[in-house]
Design a protein around this motif. Structure first.
Motif, PDB file in Angstrom:
ATOM      1  N   PRO A  18       0.814  -1.224   0.000  1.00  0.00           N
ATOM      2  CA  PRO A  18       0.000   0.000   0.000  1.00  0.00           C
ATOM      3  C   PRO A  18       0.843   1.267   0.000  1.00  0.00           C
ATOM      4  N   LYS A  19       0.413   2.224  -0.792  1.00  0.00           N
ATOM      5  CA  LYS A  19       1.106   3.502  -0.884  1.00  0.00           C
ATOM      6  C   LYS A  19       0.461   4.571  -0.002  1.00  0.00           C
ATOM      7  N   TYR A  20      -0.787   4.352   0.378  1.00  0.00           N
ATOM      8  CA  TYR A  20      -1.536   5.289   1.216  1.00  0.00           C
ATOM      9  C   TYR A  20      -2.658   4.489   1.894  1.00  0.00           C
ATOM     10  N   PRO A  21      -3.306   5.028   2.917  1.00  0.00           N
ATOM     11  CA  PRO A  21      -4.332   4.272   3.643  1.00  0.00           C
ATOM     12  C   PRO A  21      -5.652   4.201   2.886  1.00  0.00           C
ATOM     13  N   ALA A  22      -5.682   3.383   1.841  1.00  0.00           N
ATOM     14  CA  ALA A  22      -6.859   3.290   0.972  1.00  0.00           C
ATOM     15  C   ALA A  22      -8.027   2.635   1.702  1.00  0.00           C
ATOM     16  N   THR A  23      -9.201   3.207   1.524  1.00  0.00           N
ATOM     17  CA  THR A  23     -10.423   2.631   2.080  1.00  0.00           C
ATOM     18  C   THR A  23     -11.277   1.984   0.989  1.00  0.00           C
ATOM     19  N   ALA A  24     -10.834   2.057  -0.249  1.00  0.00           N
ATOM     20  CA  ALA A  24     -11.600   1.504  -1.377  1.00  0.00           C
ATOM     21  C   ALA A  24     -11.146   0.098  -1.752  1.00  0.00           C
ATOM     22  N   TYR A  25     -10.076  -0.398  -1.115  1.00  0.00           N
ATOM     23  CA  TYR A  25      -9.549  -1.714  -1.437  1.00  0.00           C
ATOM     24  C   TYR A  25      -9.664  -2.651  -0.244  1.00  0.00           C
ATOM     25  N   GLY A  26      -9.817  -3.959  -0.532  1.00  0.00           N
ATOM     26  CA  GLY A  26      -9.628  -4.955   0.498  1.00  0.00           C
ATOM     27  C   GLY A  26      -8.135  -5.177   0.717  1.00  0.00           C
ATOM     28  N   TYR A  27      -7.806  -5.846   1.818  1.00  0.00           N
ATOM     29  CA  TYR A  27      -6.400  -6.061   2.176  1.00  0.00           C
ATOM     30  C   TYR A  27      -6.138  -7.547   2.424  1.00  0.00           C
ATOM     31  N   LEU A  28      -4.847  -7.907   2.370  1.00  0.00           N
ATOM     32  CA  LEU A  28      -4.380  -9.246   2.720  1.00  0.00           C
ATOM     33  C   LEU A  28      -3.453  -9.111   3.917  1.00  0.00           C
ATOM     34  N   ARG A  29      -3.729  -9.872   4.980  1.00  0.00           N
ATOM     35  CA  ARG A  29      -2.822  -9.866   6.126  1.00  0.00           C
ATOM     36  C   ARG A  29      -1.771 -10.952   5.931  1.00  0.00           C
ATOM     37  N   LEU A  30      -0.511 -10.545   5.980  1.00  0.00           N
ATOM     38  CA  LEU A  30       0.579 -11.459   5.688  1.00  0.00           C
ATOM     39  C   LEU A  30       0.831 -12.428   6.831  1.00  0.00           C
ATOM     40  N   GLY A  31       1.051 -13.690   6.480  1.00  0.00           N
ATOM     41  CA  GLY A  31       1.481 -14.696   7.438  1.00  0.00           C
ATOM     42  C   GLY A  31       2.969 -14.962   7.279  1.00  0.00           C
ATOM     43  N   GLN A  32       3.395 -16.140   7.659  1.00  0.00           N
ATOM     44  CA  GLN A  32       4.820 -16.466   7.644  1.00  0.00           C
ATOM     45  C   GLN A  32       5.335 -16.640   6.217  1.00  0.00           C
ATOM     46  N   LYS A  33       6.612 -16.330   6.044  1.00  0.00           N
ATOM     47  CA  LYS A  33       7.269 -16.564   4.770  1.00  0.00           C
ATOM     48  C   LYS A  33       7.412 -18.067   4.569  1.00  0.00           C
TER      49      LYS A  33
END
Length: 362
Positions: free
Chosen positions: A147-162
């Motif tokens: 993310p480049k800015y705190p977008a409210t128009a997109y869903g997000y993915l929470r990262l888990g382990q590599k």
């Protein structure tokens, strides 16, 4: 070596770009960003990674001819018209079926038709890493955008382990799909560094995707089994779709499968990406004048600031003493609204549709 396939989903209506985008001419058929239709840019971006003979486009049956005109390099038989919109889950299941019938070991990328991406080389690097990894791993890979800015128009993915690395690009488990947040939560996501924008791009072997549908969306999986049997019995794809599609659940692939599957992993995009969801997004992709106006077509502005002005057909659009507006002129309709309310355009279209013969403007 497993072959790469791409299936481009071009079923959207692009209502937030009305009045340029219409039912008969949706967003992906327009040069919203760049000089070519968005769908043509998406196809061109795959050059050197997926041959045109291995690219499919799924679209509304009414738009097949327009897609063929915009993408003449794609074989006509690979531009598939859905008899009705059923959201992205049935389309994704159909994509897996089409590729698996042609190549049981095929690796398929599901891509949106209308994303704005300027760094084509970076796109091919990330997608290539996902293709190579999906060929040997039983994961559904998605591509998340830092993310480049705190977008409210997109869903997000929470990262888990590599989990691993391919072509010097690490890939991680997706811990959770997160719906569009409010501003405060989005700012927290940005600050944490542990979230990516969900760009809706997926890469996996067709068989892996079919297995996910069987486990998490068995009704859609059964519909594809019925479709497969009809094709095996000699039915045309058009007639088979007409028989099966009305009975399929209308649901997104995220809700139906991705948010439930435990084998979803993510590559972070090494390229820029924008969903370009509404008129104000043009500001991110076009050069503004000294007063902050972004214009296209024949325009004249005086003492006007921060406007987005789009004209067609040699019709002059002139603004005097107004700020922060979206003004879009077409031969059939003209839009004027504050930039801050452009996301409410669908509400306006409900009013338009309610007018006598209103559908002719949609």
């Amino acid at each position: 070596m497993k072959k790469n396939y791409a299936v481009i989903l071009a079923g959207g209506r692009g209502e937030r770009f009305w009045p340029q985008s219409r039912v008969a001419r949706p967003k992906h058929l327009l040069p919203i960003v760049g000089s070519q239709p968005m769908i043509a840019q998406t196809v061109a971006r795959l050059a050197g990674l997926v041959p045109t003979g291995q690219i499919y486009i799924l679209t509304n049956a009414d738009h097949v001819a327009a897609i063929q005109a915009a993408c003449p390099e794609i074989p006509a038989a690979q531009i598939i018209g859905e008899p009705m919109g059923r959201d992205t889950a049935p389309a994704a299941a159909l994509a897996a079926l089409l590729v698996r019938r042609r190549d049981p070991d095929g690796v398929v990328a599901l891509l949106a038709a209308d994303s704005a991406i300027h760094d084509d080389a970076g796109f091919r690097t990330t997608l290539g890493a996902a293709f190579a990894t999906a060929a040997t791993q039983d994961y559904i890979f998605t591509i998340g955008v830092p993310p480049k800015y705190p977008a409210t128009a997109y869903g997000y993915l929470r990262l888990g382990q590599k989990i691993g690395e391919s072509n010097d690009q690490p890939w991680c488990k997706v811990d959770k799909f997160v719906e569009k947040p409010d501003r405060a939560i989005a700012e927290g996501y940005l600050k944490s560094g542990g979230y990516l924008w969900n760009a809706g791009m997926f890469v996996m072997r067709a068989s892996v995707l079919e297995a996910a549908f069987l486990q998490h969306a068995p009704d859609i999986s059964q519909g594809m089994k019925d479709l497969d049997e009809r094709l095996n019995q000699g039915a045309s794809l058009t007639s088979a779709l007409a028989a099966v599609y009305p009975g399929l659940t209308k649901i997104s692939v995220d809700f139906a499968v991705m948010e439930k599957a435990g084998n979803v992993a993510v590559f972070a995009a090494a390229f820029d990406w924008d969903d370009v969801g509404e008129w104000p997004a043009l500001v991110r992709h076009a050069e503004a004048d000294g007063a902050g106006n972004v214009t296209r077509g024949d325009t004249a502005l005086h003492e006007a600031h921060g406007n987005i002005v789009v004209g067609e057909s040699g019709h002059l659009v002139a603004l005097l003493g107004v700020d922060d507006l979206v003004v879009v002129q077409t031969p059939e309709a003209t839009l004027v609204c504050p930039k801050s309310r452009a996301q409410e355009l669908k509400k306006l279209l409900q009013v338009v549709a309610a007018k006598k013969d209103g559908t002719r403007w949609l």
